[in-house]
Structure formats: structure tokens, C-alpha cells
Design a protein around this motif. Sequence first.
Motif, mmCIF file in Angstrom:
data_model
loop_
_atom_site.group_PDB
_atom_site.id
_atom_site.type_symbol
_atom_site.label_atom_id
_atom_site.label_comp_id
_atom_site.label_asym_id
_atom_site.label_seq_id
_atom_site.Cartn_x
_atom_site.Cartn_y
_atom_site.Cartn_z
ATOM 1 N N MET A 56 0.955 -1.715 0.052
ATOM 2 C CA MET A 56 -0.388 -0.322 0.257
ATOM 3 C C MET A 56 1.017 1.456 -0.330
ATOM 4 O O MET A 56 0.550 2.378 -0.948
ATOM 5 C CB MET A 56 -0.922 0.215 1.180
ATOM 6 N N LEU A 57 1.938 1.411 1.237
ATOM 7 C CA LEU A 57 2.485 2.376 0.300
ATOM 8 C C LEU A 57 3.455 2.439 -0.733
ATOM 9 O O LEU A 57 4.054 3.502 -0.682
ATOM 10 C CB LEU A 57 3.851 2.322 1.762
ATOM 11 N N ALA A 58 3.901 1.425 -0.917
ATOM 12 C CA ALA A 58 4.469 1.665 -2.590
ATOM 13 C C ALA A 58 3.231 1.595 -3.370
ATOM 14 O O ALA A 58 3.514 2.862 -4.460
ATOM 15 C CB ALA A 58 5.779 0.317 -2.759
ATOM 16 N N SER A 59 2.280 1.546 -3.655
ATOM 17 C CA SER A 59 1.635 1.404 -4.623
ATOM 18 C C SER A 59 0.733 3.183 -4.654
ATOM 19 O O SER A 59 0.378 3.709 -5.551
ATOM 20 C CB SER A 59 0.624 0.244 -4.834
ATOM 21 N N ARG A 60 0.533 3.678 -3.016
ATOM 22 C CA ARG A 60 0.635 4.581 -2.244
ATOM 23 C C ARG A 60 -1.209 4.344 -2.615
ATOM 24 O O ARG A 60 -2.214 5.275 -3.363
ATOM 25 C CB ARG A 60 0.436 5.585 -3.381
ATOM 26 N N SER A 61 -1.498 2.894 -2.543
ATOM 27 C CA SER A 61 -3.482 3.069 -2.819
ATOM 28 C C SER A 61 -3.308 1.521 -1.931
ATOM 29 O O SER A 61 -3.263 0.770 -1.537
ATOM 30 C CB SER A 61 -3.272 2.757 -4.108
ATOM 31 N N ARG A 62 -4.902 1.822 -1.507
ATOM 32 C CA ARG A 62 -5.137 0.830 -0.650
ATOM 33 C C ARG A 62 -6.438 -0.245 -1.561
ATOM 34 O O ARG A 62 -6.931 -1.597 -1.357
ATOM 35 C CB ARG A 62 -5.867 0.663 0.661
ATOM 36 N N GLN A 63 -6.226 0.021 -2.912
ATOM 37 C CA GLN A 63 -6.957 -0.968 -4.224
ATOM 38 C C GLN A 63 -6.543 -0.939 -4.887
ATOM 39 O O GLN A 63 -5.366 -0.503 -5.072
ATOM 40 C CB GLN A 63 -7.871 -0.260 -3.432
ATOM 41 N N GLY A 64 -7.009 -2.586 -5.696
ATOM 42 C CA GLY A 64 -6.036 -2.823 -6.587
ATOM 43 C C GLY A 64 -4.708 -3.336 -6.645
ATOM 44 O O GLY A 64 -4.472 -3.688 -5.440
ATOM 45 N N ALA A 65 -4.080 -3.889 -7.993
ATOM 46 C CA ALA A 65 -2.850 -4.745 -7.846
ATOM 47 C C ALA A 65 -2.069 -3.742 -7.084
ATOM 48 O O ALA A 65 -1.733 -2.831 -7.802
ATOM 49 C CB ALA A 65 -2.393 -4.971 -9.610
ATOM 50 N N CYS A 66 -0.577 -4.564 -6.583
ATOM 51 C CA CYS A 66 0.064 -3.813 -5.693
ATOM 52 C C CYS A 66 1.640 -3.180 -7.380
ATOM 53 O O CYS A 66 1.498 -3.935 -7.807
ATOM 54 C CB CYS A 66 0.929 -4.316 -4.799
#
Length: 117
Positions: free
Chosen positions: A40-50
Motif C-alpha cells: 500500500m505504501l509502494a502503490s500509494r493505494s489500498r486497492q487494486g494490484a500492487c
Amino acid sequence: MNSSRRLVAIHPSAPAKPALGAPCNGCGLCCLAEPCPLGMLASRSRQGACRALEWQAEAARYRCGLLRAPAAHLLGLKAKAPHAVDALLRPLARRWIAAGIGCDADIEAQPAKAPEA
């Protein structure tokens, strides 16, 4: 459509998902479905593919980029050469993603149905 079902795009050469608790084989399904807390930190998102998930064509498997180049994925540093900070972040990444613990993705993979003509 059942709200608990989601469609994720997976490489056709990826191995089948292992049984829950079995060693990871790089199927990538867990990270394609949703990022782990570190992802989530790397993607800056809680949803979807990493966004840190990487396909390794020569091995025909997915691998966590946070283990290969954590500074690149977390800090945005160029990944052309290893960074000194990688040596510090890699052990933390291994722990935070539970590397070596076994498959913890309690999800079922099914091939998508072909569209009707």
C-alpha cells in the motif's frame, strides 16, 4: 454479479495458485488482488494490484519488487544499481510481506469466461 468476486488480469504463464499454507510459487494472485500493507505504501493505494509486483519472464513467475529493489519502490530512487538503503529495507520488507511463511491468500482463482458472441 456477486460482490465478493473480482476480475484480476494475470499473466497467462503464471503458475496456478498454491494451496493455502503451501510455499509461495510466484503466482502473484495475492498481490494482483490487493496490495499488502507495505505494498500500500509502494502503490500509494489500498486497492487494486500492487505496483511493486514484477513479472519475471525467464522464471515465468511474479516476484515482489520490494524484495529486489525496495528503495526504488518505496522511495522512488532509480533502480539501475542497488542502493545502500536496500540493505536496510530488504530485511524489513521480507518481514512485512511475510516472505517464506507460505501462501496466505484465502482467495480462489477461476479462469474468466470467454465473452459470448
